[in-house]
Design an enzyme around this catalytic site. Structure first.
Site, short mmCIF file in Angstrom:
data_model
loop_
_atom_site.label_atom_id
_atom_site.label_comp_id
_atom_site.label_asym_id
_atom_site.label_seq_id
_atom_site.Cartn_x
_atom_site.Cartn_y
_atom_site.Cartn_z
N HIS A 74 6.51 9.48 11.82
CA HIS A 74 5.08 9.28 11.45
C HIS A 74 4.28 10.36 11.02
O HIS A 74 3.67 10.06 9.91
CB HIS A 74 4.46 8.98 12.99
CG HIS A 74 2.75 9.00 12.65
ND1 HIS A 74 2.03 8.04 12.10
CD2 HIS A 74 2.01 9.69 13.50
CE1 HIS A 74 0.76 8.08 12.28
NE2 HIS A 74 0.74 9.33 13.10
N HIS A 104 0.13 17.53 13.15
CA HIS A 104 -1.04 16.80 13.85
C HIS A 104 -0.85 16.26 15.32
O HIS A 104 -1.72 16.41 15.97
CB HIS A 104 -1.78 15.96 12.89
CG HIS A 104 -1.19 14.63 12.80
ND1 HIS A 104 -0.23 14.01 12.12
CD2 HIS A 104 -1.50 13.41 13.54
CE1 HIS A 104 -0.05 12.94 12.37
NE2 HIS A 104 -0.74 12.55 13.14
N GLU A 152 -0.65 17.64 21.17
CA GLU A 152 -0.96 16.57 22.01
C GLU A 152 0.25 16.24 22.67
O GLU A 152 0.32 15.82 23.78
CB GLU A 152 -1.74 15.64 21.22
CG GLU A 152 -2.14 14.27 22.12
CD GLU A 152 -3.11 14.62 23.09
OE1 GLU A 152 -3.02 13.60 24.17
OE2 GLU A 152 -3.80 15.78 23.14
N ASP A 153 1.51 16.00 21.87
CA ASP A 153 2.60 15.14 22.40
C ASP A 153 3.65 16.27 22.55
O ASP A 153 4.98 15.53 22.94
CB ASP A 153 2.94 14.01 21.21
CG ASP A 153 1.89 13.10 21.36
OD1 ASP A 153 1.17 12.96 22.13
OD2 ASP A 153 1.63 12.58 20.06
N ASP A 183 -3.62 9.35 8.75
CA ASP A 183 -2.92 8.99 10.07
C ASP A 183 -3.21 7.37 10.27
O ASP A 183 -2.41 6.80 10.76
CB ASP A 183 -3.59 9.79 11.09
CG ASP A 183 -3.11 9.44 12.55
OD1 ASP A 183 -1.96 9.46 12.78
OD2 ASP A 183 -3.85 9.45 13.43
N ASP A 237 -15.04 -13.45 -10.66
CA ASP A 237 -14.69 -12.32 -11.02
C ASP A 237 -13.46 -11.65 -10.06
O ASP A 237 -13.59 -10.79 -9.74
CB ASP A 237 -15.99 -11.18 -10.97
CG ASP A 237 -16.64 -11.24 -9.58
OD1 ASP A 237 -16.14 -12.24 -8.72
OD2 ASP A 237 -17.66 -10.71 -9.24
#
Length: 761
Positions: free
Chosen positions: A83, A107, A111-112, A174, A294
């Protein structure tokens, strides 16, 4: 822009002459798992547009992120590291700088994983650490469709962007990769994420000029939210493309040849519109697919601005122009920095051909928006500072962030931001020629606040193109607007909030209204406190109250006075906080009734000029004043004020029977007196009850008497009491008691009036 399900008639229009659309979500074939990008692939992608890239930094970030995520996997079963790697790949397509690419790789690490900000600062530097932390703060509370929570997180997103715009670019990339892999997410979450993307991220990308990313986000959301409609539009588009394959090539060749024969080199290519764009146009215009003219557009890309206008002249002298379809966004760019000339002609095969004529630089900005500004070159400095100088889109973003401080609550901010995200624009001018860009359907109130908040707050009238017009007039492109102001108006009418279109105007009106109301309560509270201190013969001073603020749980003198004015704090509590020995004089319950009644009767013998009585100047005074709801009060009446918590003072005539309801609450009673200037007469509310003969013209005679004596009727209600008589209740406005008495006397003289009396509410 919350996605709306189509109406049945629209679905029918869209699907006529098409095979039956699927009723279940579109089955999407499983894609073969793609090979993960290797280190050298990433470095090569960056080097392709930035030969001076820091290869060592990219390699270290790649290895660090891969090790940090370790054996983590995504819902699809892919390694989690795929990811951030795909997010970085999207950003290399946008040709962003090394720090942004590294931030994309890292990024999710704070957090993870076990990674910390301090560790990232040490390994990659504080600039990248700040970017990663900004993204981490956003992820801790993902946006959800519940309004308040969504709004609060949108605040966090925009505030993080204010520090560094690259946070937005990583966040959009993201979101784009998450949307590309949305099939693996549970159904409920899938819809929520798609709605949120369509609601916030896609238009935000559009506002930043990143049209390519906006269109992909919209289409991915559309496919999830309405798979049937998506399938129908795709079927029709594919069929149309197959039918017109040769025609598109023919138009491209004819355009290129015509320009080349006139000595103008150009790159010409056709492009079909995206499914979501087509569907929204069908919804907006309530038309079927076949009625759209169009579907395909053509880009004519030339070397410079002069060549744009030469190309326009060649096109217009070769094919007939469709009236009303010409727009020049080169001379007047959109707020997201978009610049092009738009025109539509009747081309080969009598087909309408929509053309966009632009330079190579304009083409890059049209597709990539703020990302088209080259961040990685030497001498650019901070991207945020660079964009402040170079980008109108970023200027809009900072303006939107400015609204944060003007919004009373998150939902209000979300409302303002959505308004700013979704509106097309209209361009107007001040008398000095300054260009003001506003959302379509904006009016003069919005224009005034766009010029300056003080101009909006003091606006009393306007001229549009030299002619007087209402402030609510909707503005058109090219209007010259002169706003007329008055120093006498310090705050706008609260009703303007419903007329304003822009978030800035609405926020400013709310803020000014709140400030004006607060100032009224502060003024009322101060008078109540000073009156109590005078009666108690104790000294009041702001300095002494300042020392007592902690005991009153307030942070400023204005807060205390406003709380007293609203009825949240009693004046006696303020006295006790300043003078702990102060004792409030209390009267027994039954004594209160008698004492008050006697006092009021005594006052009725002559007008009150007590130095501690609060002066009443009418509805437009600097105090929060209203009058008895069922009868009002007029100068000449002996009056008393009743404080209602949160509402201010209600003025009653002393003969009002409603005062009995407050006899048990002496702390709510105020001494008040009229303070009317003869040079500036005002009207005041009163109510009369007329018993009149039920015959044709009776009401007209009554109204004529009131009008001839300069009374103003606010409201009339009629009730049949008997076959011969009607009871008419009239709310009217008069200058004073003498004026009201004169009207009553004239009504009594009318043959159709059996009885007339004043109502004391």
């Amino acid at each position: 822009m919350v996605y709306r399900r189509r109406r049945p008639t629209q679905m029918q229009a869209a699907t006529e002459s098409v095979a039956v659309a699927p009723t279940a979500p579109v089955a999407r074939p499983a894609k073969p798992r793609a090979r993960m990008m290797r280190q050298y692939d990433l470095v090569e992608r960056v080097r392709s547009y930035n030969p001076n890239t820091n290869e060592d930094l990219l390699n270290r970030a790649y290895v660090y992120a891969m090790k940090a995520h370790g054996s983590q996997t995504r819902a699809s079963g892919d390694p989690y590291f795929s990811h951030p790697l795909e997010v970085a790949a999207i950003l290399t397509d946008l040709k962003l700088d090394d720090a942004t690419i590294v931030a994309a790789l890292l990024h999710d690490t704070i957090e993870d994983t076990e990674a910390t900000r301090a560790e990232i600062d040490q390994l990659f530097g504080p600039e990248i650490g700040a970017l990663v932390e900004g993204l981490t703060k956003l992820k801790r509370l993902e946006l959800v469709s519940r309004e308040a929570k969504q709004a609060e997180n949108l605040r966090k997103l925009l505030l993080a962007i204010a520090d560094d715009v690259r946070v937005l670019l990583v966040k959009l990339a993201d979101r784009l990769h998450n949307m590309r892999t949305l099939d693996f997410v549970p159904t409920e979450s899938r819809r929520r994420i798609a709605e949120e993307t369509l609601d916030i991220y896609a238009p935000l990308a559009g506002r930043m000029g990143m049209q390519e990313m906006r269109e992909e986000l919209e289409d991915l959301s559309f496919r999830t939210l309405d798979p049937e409609a998506y399938a129908v539009v795709m079927q029709r588009l594919d069929a149309l493309a197959e039918r017109n394959r040769n025609l598109i090539g023919e138009i491209e060749d004819q355009l290129s040849n015509n320009l080349r024969h006139r000595g103008l080199g150009a790159r010409v290519y056709g492009r079909r519109k995206k499914p979501f764009s087509i569907w929204t146009k069908m919804e907006r215009k309530s038309v079927g697919f076949e009625q759209l003219s169009d579907i395909f557009g053509f880009r004519v890309v030339v070397n410079d601005i002069e060549a744009c206008y030469r190309a326009l002249g060649i096109v217009h002298t070769t094919w007939p122009v469709v009236p009303g379809r010409f727009k020049d966004y080169i001379s007047t760019p959109k707020q997201n920095d978009y610049r092009s000339i738009h025109t539509t002609v009747i081309g080969p095969g009598n087909q309408r051909v929509e053309l966009q004529i632009r330079t190579e630089a304009m083409d890059q900005i049209a597709e990539r928006g703020i990302a088209a500004h080259v961040f990685y070159k030497e001498g650019v400095g901070s991207p945020t500072e660079f964009l402040k100088r170079e980008s109108n889109a970023f200027a809009w973003l900072r303006h939107t962030i400015g609204i944060l401080s003007e919004s009373a609550n998150p939902e209000e901010f979300l409302e303002h931001t959505k308004l700013e995200l979704f509106h097309d624009q209209v361009f107007c001018f001040t008398p000095k020629g300054k260009l003001i860009a506003l959302p379509r359907h904006a009016n003069v109130i919005d224009f005034a606040y766009a010029v300056h908040t003080d101009v909006g707050n003091s606006a009393v009238g306007c001229k549009i193109n030299g002619k007087f017009a209402p402030l609510s007039s909707e503005l058109q492109n090219g209007d010259e607007v002169e706003v007329l102001t008055s120093e006498a108006q310090s705050a706008p009418p609260s009703a303007w909030e419903t007329l304003a279109v822009t978030g800035k105007a609405r926020a400013a009106i709310r803020r000014a209204t709140r400030t004006a109301v607060r100032d009224q309560y502060v003024g009322l509270g101060r008078r109540i406190v000073e009156r109590l201190f005078e009666r108690a013969k104790i000294e009041y001073a702001d300095d002494k109250l300042k020392g007592a603020l902690p005991r009153l749980a307030r942070t400023s003198i204005e807060d205390v006075m406003a709380a007293v004015g609203r009825g949240e704090i009693k004046a006696s509590h303020v006295a006790r906080a300043m003078y702990p020995d102060y004792k409030e004089e209390r009267v027994a319950r039954y004594g209160v009734k008698k004492g008050l009644t006697a006092k009021l009767k005594e006052k009725s013998s002559e007008p009150s000029r007590s130095p501690v009585a609060i002066p009443i100047r009418g509805i437009n005074s600097d105090l929060p004043v209203k009058f008895a709801p069922n009868g009002g009060a007029v100068p000449g009446d002996r009056i008393v004020g009743i404080v209602t918590p949160g509402e201010g003072i209600t003025i009653y005539p002393i003969q009002s029977p409603a005062l009995k309801d407050f006899e048990e609450e002496p702390e709510r009673w105020l001494d008040v007196r009229w303070d009317i200037e003869d040079s500036a007469p005002q009207r005041f509310p009163a109510r009369i009850k007329v018993e009149n003969v039920n015959e044709p013209g009776a009401l007209a005679q009554i109204a004529t008497v009131i009008a001839e004596h300069d009374g103003n009727i606010d409201n009339i209600s009629m009730q049949r009491r008997s076959p011969d008589f009607t009871e008419t209740t009239i709310d009217l406005e008069v200058y004073d008691l003498k004026h009201l008495s004169a009207i009553l006397a004239q009504l009594r003289a009318k043959a159709v009036v059996a009885k007339v009396e004043r109502v004391n509410g």
